[in-house]
Design a protein around this motif. Structure first.
Motif, PDB file in Angstrom:
ATOM      1  N   PHE A  27      -7.289  -3.831  -7.803  1.00 56.16           N
ATOM      2  CA  PHE A  27      -6.493  -2.572  -8.168  1.00 56.16           C
ATOM      3  C   PHE A  27      -6.388  -2.651  -9.668  1.00 56.16           C
ATOM      4  CE2 PHE A  27      -3.034   0.419  -8.931  1.00 56.16           C
ATOM      5  CZ  PHE A  27      -3.288   1.554  -7.930  1.00 56.16           C
ATOM      6  N   TYR A  48      -0.362  -5.918  -1.326  1.00 52.96           N
ATOM      7  CA  TYR A  48      -1.185  -5.371  -0.197  1.00 52.96           C
ATOM      8  C   TYR A  48      -2.373  -6.098  -0.462  1.00 52.96           C
ATOM      9  CZ  TYR A  48      -2.006  -2.016   3.241  1.00 52.96           C
ATOM     10  OH  TYR A  48      -2.177  -1.409   4.323  1.00 52.96           O
ATOM     11  N   MET A  66       5.210   2.315  -4.152  1.00 47.99           N
ATOM     12  CA  MET A  66       6.052   2.137  -5.493  1.00 47.99           C
ATOM     13  C   MET A  66       5.000   2.475  -6.786  1.00 47.99           C
ATOM     14  SD  MET A  66       7.432  -1.456  -3.858  1.00 47.99           S
ATOM     15  CE  MET A  66       8.890  -1.778  -4.839  1.00 47.99           C
ATOM     16  N   ARG A  67       5.809   3.096  -7.619  1.00 42.45           N
ATOM     17  CA  ARG A  67       5.151   3.339  -8.723  1.00 42.45           C
ATOM     18  C   ARG A  67       4.425   1.979  -9.452  1.00 42.45           C
ATOM     19  NH1 ARG A  67      10.160   5.354  -9.037  1.00 42.45           N
ATOM     20  NH2 ARG A  67      10.006   7.399  -8.041  1.00 42.45           N
ATOM     21  N   VAL A  68       3.344   2.164  -9.710  1.00 48.50           N
ATOM     22  CA  VAL A  68       2.439   1.204 -10.622  1.00 48.50           C
ATOM     23  C   VAL A  68       2.933   0.917 -12.074  1.00 48.50           C
ATOM     24  CG1 VAL A  68       0.318  -0.046 -10.861  1.00 48.50           C
ATOM     25  CG2 VAL A  68       0.949   1.066  -8.731  1.00 48.50           C
ATOM     26  N   VAL A  85       9.813   2.236  13.387  1.00 51.29           N
ATOM     27  CA  VAL A  85       8.414   2.250  13.265  1.00 51.29           C
ATOM     28  C   VAL A  85       7.780   0.847  13.299  1.00 51.29           C
ATOM     29  CG1 VAL A  85       6.446   3.036  12.061  1.00 51.29           C
ATOM     30  CG2 VAL A  85       8.458   4.353  11.856  1.00 51.29           C
ATOM     31  N   ASN A 122       6.973  -1.303  10.829  1.00 48.67           N
ATOM     32  CA  ASN A 122       6.264  -1.501   9.969  1.00 48.67           C
ATOM     33  C   ASN A 122       7.028  -2.929   9.168  1.00 48.67           C
ATOM     34  OD1 ASN A 122       4.368   0.189  10.457  1.00 48.67           O
ATOM     35  ND2 ASN A 122       4.490   1.407   8.425  1.00 48.67           N
ATOM     36  N   ALA A 170       8.123   4.123 -15.420  1.00 50.06           N
ATOM     37  CA  ALA A 170       7.146   4.142 -14.471  1.00 50.06           C
ATOM     38  C   ALA A 170       7.246   5.420 -14.002  1.00 50.06           C
ATOM     39  CB  ALA A 170       7.175   2.945 -13.388  1.00 50.06           C
ATOM     40  N   SER A 171       8.299   5.937 -13.824  1.00 53.23           N
ATOM     41  CA  SER A 171       8.407   7.260 -13.016  1.00 53.23           C
ATOM     42  C   SER A 171       7.653   8.412 -13.522  1.00 53.23           C
ATOM     43  CB  SER A 171      10.098   7.763 -12.935  1.00 53.23           C
ATOM     44  OG  SER A 171      10.478   8.034 -14.103  1.00 53.23           O
ATOM     45  N   ARG A 226       4.542   7.821 -14.176  1.00 57.72           N
ATOM     46  CA  ARG A 226       3.281   7.378 -14.026  1.00 57.72           C
ATOM     47  C   ARG A 226       3.326   7.481 -12.492  1.00 57.72           C
ATOM     48  NH1 ARG A 226       4.523   1.737 -16.861  1.00 57.72           N
ATOM     49  NH2 ARG A 226       4.732   2.611 -19.037  1.00 57.72           N
ATOM     50  N   PRO A 227       2.442   8.700 -12.213  1.00 57.09           N
ATOM     51  CA  PRO A 227       2.321   8.685 -10.739  1.00 57.09           C
ATOM     52  C   PRO A 227       1.343   7.964 -10.084  1.00 57.09           C
ATOM     53  CG  PRO A 227       1.323  10.722 -11.902  1.00 57.09           C
ATOM     54  CD  PRO A 227       1.790   9.655 -13.146  1.00 57.09           C
ATOM     55  N   VAL A 228       0.939   6.897 -10.628  1.00 59.49           N
ATOM     56  CA  VAL A 228      -0.083   6.061  -9.924  1.00 59.49           C
ATOM     57  C   VAL A 228       0.501   5.067  -8.933  1.00 59.49           C
ATOM     58  CG1 VAL A 228      -1.862   4.219 -10.514  1.00 59.49           C
ATOM     59  CG2 VAL A 228      -1.451   6.132 -12.017  1.00 59.49           C
ATOM     60  N   ARG A 229       0.067   5.460  -7.745  1.00 61.24           N
ATOM     61  CA  ARG A 229       0.519   4.491  -6.615  1.00 61.24           C
ATOM     62  C   ARG A 229      -0.458   4.035  -5.877  1.00 61.24           C
ATOM     63  NH1 ARG A 229       6.208   7.360  -4.271  1.00 61.24           N
ATOM     64  NH2 ARG A 229       6.774   7.880  -6.098  1.00 61.24           N
ATOM     65  N   ASN A 230      -0.246   3.042  -5.143  1.00 62.49           N
ATOM     66  CA  ASN A 230      -1.345   2.721  -3.955  1.00 62.49           C
ATOM     67  C   ASN A 230      -1.099   3.213  -2.546  1.00 62.49           C
ATOM     68  OD1 ASN A 230      -2.966   1.265  -2.147  1.00 62.49           O
ATOM     69  ND2 ASN A 230      -1.750  -0.429  -2.119  1.00 62.49           N
ATOM     70  N   TYR A 231      -1.912   4.027  -1.926  1.00 62.79           N
ATOM     71  CA  TYR A 231      -1.571   4.922  -0.983  1.00 62.79           C
ATOM     72  C   TYR A 231      -2.740   4.015   0.224  1.00 62.79           C
ATOM     73  CZ  TYR A 231       0.729   8.569  -2.981  1.00 62.79           C
ATOM     74  OH  TYR A 231       1.881   9.280  -3.736  1.00 62.79           O
ATOM     75  N   GLY A 232      -2.977   2.981  -0.204  1.00 59.93           N
ATOM     76  CA  GLY A 232      -3.947   2.038   0.863  1.00 59.93           C
ATOM     77  C   GLY A 232      -3.549   2.074   2.203  1.00 59.93           C
ATOM     78  N   ASP A 233      -2.147   1.982   2.534  1.00 64.37           N
ATOM     79  CA  ASP A 233      -1.676   1.788   3.733  1.00 64.37           C
ATOM     80  C   ASP A 233      -1.771   2.760   4.787  1.00 64.37           C
ATOM     81  OD1 ASP A 233       0.191   3.148   2.208  1.00 64.37           O
ATOM     82  OD2 ASP A 233       1.677   2.210   3.664  1.00 64.37           O
ATOM     83  N   LEU A 234      -2.012   4.136   4.045  1.00 66.74           N
ATOM     84  CA  LEU A 234      -2.387   5.321   4.860  1.00 66.74           C
ATOM     85  C   LEU A 234      -3.678   5.485   5.456  1.00 66.74           C
ATOM     86  CD1 LEU A 234      -0.362   7.869   2.731  1.00 66.74           C
ATOM     87  CD2 LEU A 234       0.714   6.583   4.672  1.00 66.74           C
ATOM     88  N   TYR A 263      -5.777   0.330   9.093  1.00 64.30           N
ATOM     89  CA  TYR A 263      -4.820  -0.534   8.812  1.00 64.30           C
ATOM     90  C   TYR A 263      -3.351  -0.112   9.526  1.00 64.30           C
ATOM     91  CZ  TYR A 263      -7.830  -2.355   5.231  1.00 64.30           C
ATOM     92  OH  TYR A 263      -8.945  -2.690   4.555  1.00 64.30           O
ATOM     93  N   MET A 304       3.179   2.274  13.788  1.00 61.38           N
ATOM     94  CA  MET A 304       2.519   3.215  12.968  1.00 61.38           C
ATOM     95  C   MET A 304       1.910   4.439  13.835  1.00 61.38           C
ATOM     96  SD  MET A 304       3.266   4.291   9.848  1.00 61.38           S
ATOM     97  CE  MET A 304       2.500   5.359   8.805  1.00 61.38           C
ATOM     98  N   PHE A 342       4.223   6.185  15.710  1.00 62.79           N
ATOM     99  CA  PHE A 342       5.374   7.044  14.910  1.00 62.79           C
ATOM    100  C   PHE A 342       4.352   8.314  14.569  1.00 62.79           C
ATOM    101  CE2 PHE A 342       5.964   8.135  10.264  1.00 62.79           C
ATOM    102  CZ  PHE A 342       7.263   8.551  10.420  1.00 62.79           C
TER     103      PHE A 342
END
Ligand code: SF4
Ligand code: FES
Lengths: 243, 140
Positions: A13, A70, A100-102, A210, A212, B7-8, B10-18, B22, B27, B30
């Motif tokens: 990433f 991750y 979390m914000r990158v 959950v 997790n 960083a707030s 910067r809206p870049v996040r990893n949503y990979g776990d959705l 995985y 989950m 839930f």
């Protein structure tokens, strides 16, 4: 049967706040060595290919909690998980902790994580005058928080929890683990104080079990166990059964 | 406070776990619990609409409303409701037991127990839905 692996693909990433509007993935072919950890692979890239790759690490022995990431669909410590165990086909995918914000590449903003940790007062509360040497505790009482003290505050559970994703004010599994750690400590006198903090909708009652966090924790803690114990105490407290 | 570089912004996040690939058992339960919960709420609204036909058209209105719903489409709807209710109810019992302090160390076994019990009830119940489905016309 075991084919000797010479190299593998490391898919990482990437996000540079100064250049990129959004993130993208970059792939390198990395020389493999028997027993190689994902952290080693990242360092390989850092040394040989791209020194701008940003990631956190320190101890390299799964005790400082800096390198939680991750990795191929699992929360893991990069220094602990081996490449051979993280392969999906011939690729290892490394992303920052979800939600979390990158800040840059694999480095995330942990502000909320630490703020929430501090909210539960993770220190011994006891205003009684200290004895001459130390506050003694029986081995049985000491054993009551055996699990909680193994937490290395890596952030995996916090990132994995859907209750925390939708509301960062939720204390999170790590903070509740530490609340339970002192709640279970016979020397601590802060039960009431901490119950005030955790017995509300931003504390234990936001846990939807959950699990997790249990799946995520690289130190094999069961944060849900801590939370459920606090949840029961919180109920009793709210019903006026605990003074 | 120099928030500009925080960083707030910067809206870049990893949503990979959705990615459902995985999801672990917890989950899944839930997510299924939320979906079935929403489905049951939607049914409740439909149900209110259906029984208030008596207010709109008296006894006759109610009878014709009921008759119009004796159709294949509604049987499918009822069947989906049956799936949702079965899972939601049984999973709900698991969640209550968890909150009472049971099964925190066997959460996977808890999930599979709910899954198997639901599957058996759904398999048996579905037989009756198939019978009803076959007996009704597509629409009236
Ligand atoms: S409970 Fe486990 S996952 Fe959570 S911060 Fe501690 S070590 Fe990391
Ligand atoms: S570098 Fe310390 S836990 Fe991985």
């Amino acid at each position: 049967m075991t084919r000797v692996m010479k190299e593998f693909k490391l898919r990482v990433f990437r996000y540079d706040p100064e250049k990129d509007a959004q993130h993208h993935y970059q792939t390198w072919t990395v020389d493999y060595r028997e027993g190689m950890t994902v952290l080693e692979a990242l360092l390989w890239v850092f040394e040989k290919k791209d020194p701008s790759l940003a990631f956190r690490y320190s101890c390299r022995e799964a005790i400082c909690g800096s390198c939680a990431m991750y990795i191929s669909g699992r929360y893991a410590l990069a220094c602990k998980v081996q490449v051979k165990d993280a392969l999906e086909g011939d690729t290892v995918t490394v992303s920052p902790l979800p939600h979390m914000r990158v800040i840059k590449d694999l480095v995330v903003d942990q502000t909320k994580f630490w703020e929430n940790y501090a909210r539960v007062k993770p220190w011994l509360i006891n205003d009684d005058p200290a004895p001459e040497r130390e506050r003694l505790q029986s081995p049985e009482d000491r054993a009551r928080y055996n699990m909680e003290i193994d937490c290395i505050l890596c952030g995996s559970c916090f990132a994995s929890c859907p209750s925390g994703v939708t509301n960062e004010e939720y204390l999170g599994p790590h903070a509740l683990v530490w609340a339970a750690r002192f709640f279970r400590d016979s020397r601590d006198k802060g039960d009431r104080e901490r119950l005030e903090i955790v017995a509300n909708e931003y504390g234990v009652f936001r846990c939807h079990t959950v699990f997790n966090c249990v799946e995520a924790c690289p130190k094999h803690l069961n944060p849900t166990e801590s939370i459920q114990e606090l949840k029961k105490a919180a109920m009793a407290y709210k019903l006026g059964l605990i003074k | 406070m120099a928030k500009v570089d925080s960083a707030s912004n910067r809206p870049v996040r990893n949503y990979g776990d959705l990615n459902p690939r995985y999801f672990r058992t917890g989950m899944w339960s839930f997510v299924l619990h939320r979906i079935s919960g929403i489905a049951i709420s939607v049914f409740l609204l439909l149900h209110i609409w259906e029984i208030t036909s008596v207010v709109r058209g008296g006894a006759e209105g109610f009878t014709s409303q009921m008759a119009s719903m004796a159709a294949k489409l509604w049987v499918v709807g009822e069947w989906l409701l049956f799936l949702a209710l079965t899972f939601h109810g049984i999973n709900g019992i698991r969640l209550i037991l968890l909150d009472l302090g049971w099964g925190v160390h066997e959460h996977k076994r808890g999930f599979w127990t709910v899954f198997v019990i639901s599957a058996i009830i759904i398999a048996v119940g579905s037989y009756f839905f198939v019978m009803r489905f076959l007996a009704y016309p597509w629409a009236r």
